[in-house]
Design an enzyme around this catalytic site. Structure first.
Site, PDB file in Angstrom:
ATOM      1  N   THR A 259      23.867  33.572 -17.437  1.00 14.69           N
ATOM      2  CA  THR A 259      22.924  34.617 -17.848  1.00 14.69           C
ATOM      3  C   THR A 259      23.657  35.955 -17.868  1.00 14.69           C
ATOM      4  O   THR A 259      24.080  36.443 -16.821  1.00 14.69           O
ATOM      5  CB  THR A 259      21.728  34.682 -16.877  1.00 14.69           C
ATOM      6  OG1 THR A 259      21.010  33.452 -16.957  1.00 14.69           O
ATOM      7  CG2 THR A 259      20.776  35.821 -17.239  1.00 14.69           C
TER       8      THR A 259
ATOM      9  N   LYS B  38      17.082  34.458 -23.478  1.00  9.97           N
ATOM     10  CA  LYS B  38      17.092  34.212 -22.028  1.00  9.97           C
ATOM     11  C   LYS B  38      16.579  35.455 -21.284  1.00  9.97           C
ATOM     12  O   LYS B  38      15.834  35.347 -20.290  1.00  9.97           O
ATOM     13  CB  LYS B  38      18.512  33.871 -21.575  1.00  9.97           C
ATOM     14  CG  LYS B  38      18.735  33.854 -20.075  1.00  9.97           C
ATOM     15  CD  LYS B  38      18.130  32.649 -19.378  1.00  9.97           C
ATOM     16  CE  LYS B  38      18.301  32.790 -17.873  1.00  9.97           C
ATOM     17  NZ  LYS B  38      18.199  31.581 -17.124  1.00  9.97           N
TER      18      LYS B  38
ATOM     19  N   LYS C  84      18.433  41.589 -10.157  1.00 13.14           N
ATOM     20  CA  LYS C  84      19.502  41.545 -11.154  1.00 13.14           C
ATOM     21  C   LYS C  84      18.942  41.256 -12.554  1.00 13.14           C
ATOM     22  O   LYS C  84      19.224  41.993 -13.507  1.00 13.14           O
ATOM     23  CB  LYS C  84      20.516  40.460 -10.775  1.00 13.14           C
ATOM     24  CG  LYS C  84      21.572  40.167 -11.855  1.00 13.14           C
ATOM     25  CD  LYS C  84      22.596  39.137 -11.409  1.00 13.14           C
ATOM     26  CE  LYS C  84      22.133  37.688 -11.524  1.00 13.14           C
ATOM     27  NZ  LYS C  84      22.050  37.158 -12.906  1.00 13.14           N
TER      28      LYS C  84
END
Lengths: 298, 298
Positions: free
Chosen positions: B97, B173, B241
């Site tokens: 990611t 994503k 994050k």
């Protein structure tokens, strides 16, 4: 007193089939609605109506209120005289979506006359009303709940006794609307970011609908965000109102609700842009106004 | 060139079973991880390892990167020399990611050497990695996608070609994480309001999980919010994050994301309260700090 006769006030898209489901379970139901056309529809379906809320309530053992808001509920009960017309010891069942604080006030006024009060808002929409499969979030003392239970079972198949204190049912319904409103708005926010990067919206919702990112609202409202004029299942202004109730409940409880507050702003903006009467998936227009959909959108 | 040999970098909780699934499909896989224990685990499972990322990549036809973030991907490719060690015409598949902008930069550097680059982040967690049932969001030109397809099919059963341009997979994503993060936070917000009114949290999630207010995250994380120390499925700091990446993507695209921004604040607060390493359902602690749970909570 076992409830056999019911006055049903508010014969709208949901109220009419709910009254019909009570009739099917052998309750004696007398319906009333301010709109003559709604009363005529009930008569055409074989139902009983009255010329006023008080006349419908005359001697009834229960009064079901499926009106638009708390102001209408107060008007029917106190101004139109429906409360006083009920049998002594009758049960008032408030099923409209109302602010928790207003439900408490109404409950006090009803129980002061020696009658029972049951706070019983619903979710499940017109489909649930028609099928008798509503979710009903009930708050009432145990004895009042017991009296209302057979009536509620005729309209819903998921009847939850969430608390003893009127207003708690309204709170659960409020929380339900908080989640629904935020889930619709965040689906629009997600679409908005994806379209900026040229991602196809239909594929986006297909992927998200099958992943941990899914919500009931994303699967239902997401695809409608890609239509220019989807049929109106529920309007933008319903969430302007309902998220307003959510935030009022937060104020009353002194609870900070940052996501609900942000979502409310987006529904307000969509309404301000002229989409208040359109399908609530049109909240995406507020995002589109902020984050212009690129012309070369894939 | 049909891919038969694969270098797999990043043998963590997800990377290890993904590498194993490639081996089961008859690919020749050489794994590498900075942690000696992770390499030893692969050897114990009958796999091949190498002493460095460059050694693993030596002559391989594909390089799969399942590292922690974009900085690690750059380090493996450019500093550790894995890119230059690959066969000419090999395909680099980035599955971590990463921010969309960083993926574009890495893609340019890879394709400048004449090799293919495929942006292919995943969702589905450890369970999806183990079962080969990951959702994979792929962005790459058609010829690069075709080369990577058999490799991806070994690891996921929902492989979507979302666009031609590297960075678009990372965007999808990112949007996935936007939805997941907001859905977890709003479940906590809903619980917080309900508990103020003395509603039982377990009943609340039972009602909401079966209504239009439901989300995958509400059903999964909601009940964990009622536990004092739920096992850590994914930590609060992961969403600190990932929602950070969401907001960076919004900045880069000039897209306003009011709900994601508000949700990020709540995860930051939960981390600041000392819960960064705890299960992400602990975002409810930030709401609890703001909206104290009453002592007489039902």
């Amino acid at each position: 007193m076992v409830v056999t006769s019911i006055a049903f006030i508010g014969l709208g898209a949901m109220g009419a089939p709910m009254a019909e489901n009570l009739r099917k379970r052998q309750f004696r139901v007398t319906g009333f609605d301010m709109r003559e056309s709604a009363r005529a529809a009930l008569v055409a379906a074989g139902g009983q109506t009255a010329d006023s809320a008080a006349a419908a309530a005359e001697g009834a053992e229960a009064l079901v209120l499926m009106v638009v808001n708390a102001a209408q509920a107060r008007s029917v009960l106190f101004d139109a005289g429906a409360l006083e017309a009920l049998a002594p010891g009758a049960t008032v069942i408030l099923m409209a979506t109302c602010p928790p604080g207003e439900v408490e006030t109404i409950a006090d006024a009803v129980t002061n006359t020696g009658r029972h009060f049951v706070d019983a808002p619903v979710s499940g929409g017109v489909k649930g009303a028609e099928g008798g499969t509503l979710t009903i979030m009930v708050a009432a003392p145990a004895d009042s709940f017991a009296k209302a239970k057979p009536v509620l079972d005729a309209m819903g198949d998921k009847v939850f006794h969430v608390g003893q204190k009127p207003g708690q049912g309204a709170t659960v319904k409020t929380v339900n609307q908080l989640l629904c409103g935020v889930h619709i708005a965040v689906a629009a926010e997600a679409l908005s970011l994806a379209q900026k990067a040229g991602i196809d919206g239909k594929m986006l919702f297909e992927i998200m609908g099958g992943s941990a990112a899914s919500s009931w609202m994303l699967r239902d409202r997401g695809p409608r965000m890609l239509d220019d004029e989807p049929p109106v299942a529920s309007a933008v202004d319903i969430f302007v109102k309902d998220l307003g109730i959510v935030l009022d409940a937060g104020r009353a409880a002194k609870a900070a609700l940052p996501l609900a507050a942000a979502a409310h702003q987006m529904f307000l903006a969509a309404s301000g842009l002229g989409h208040g009467g359109r399908d609530d998936s049109h909240v995406v227009r507020a995002y589109r106004a902020l984050n212009r959909k690129p012309d070369n959108d894939a």
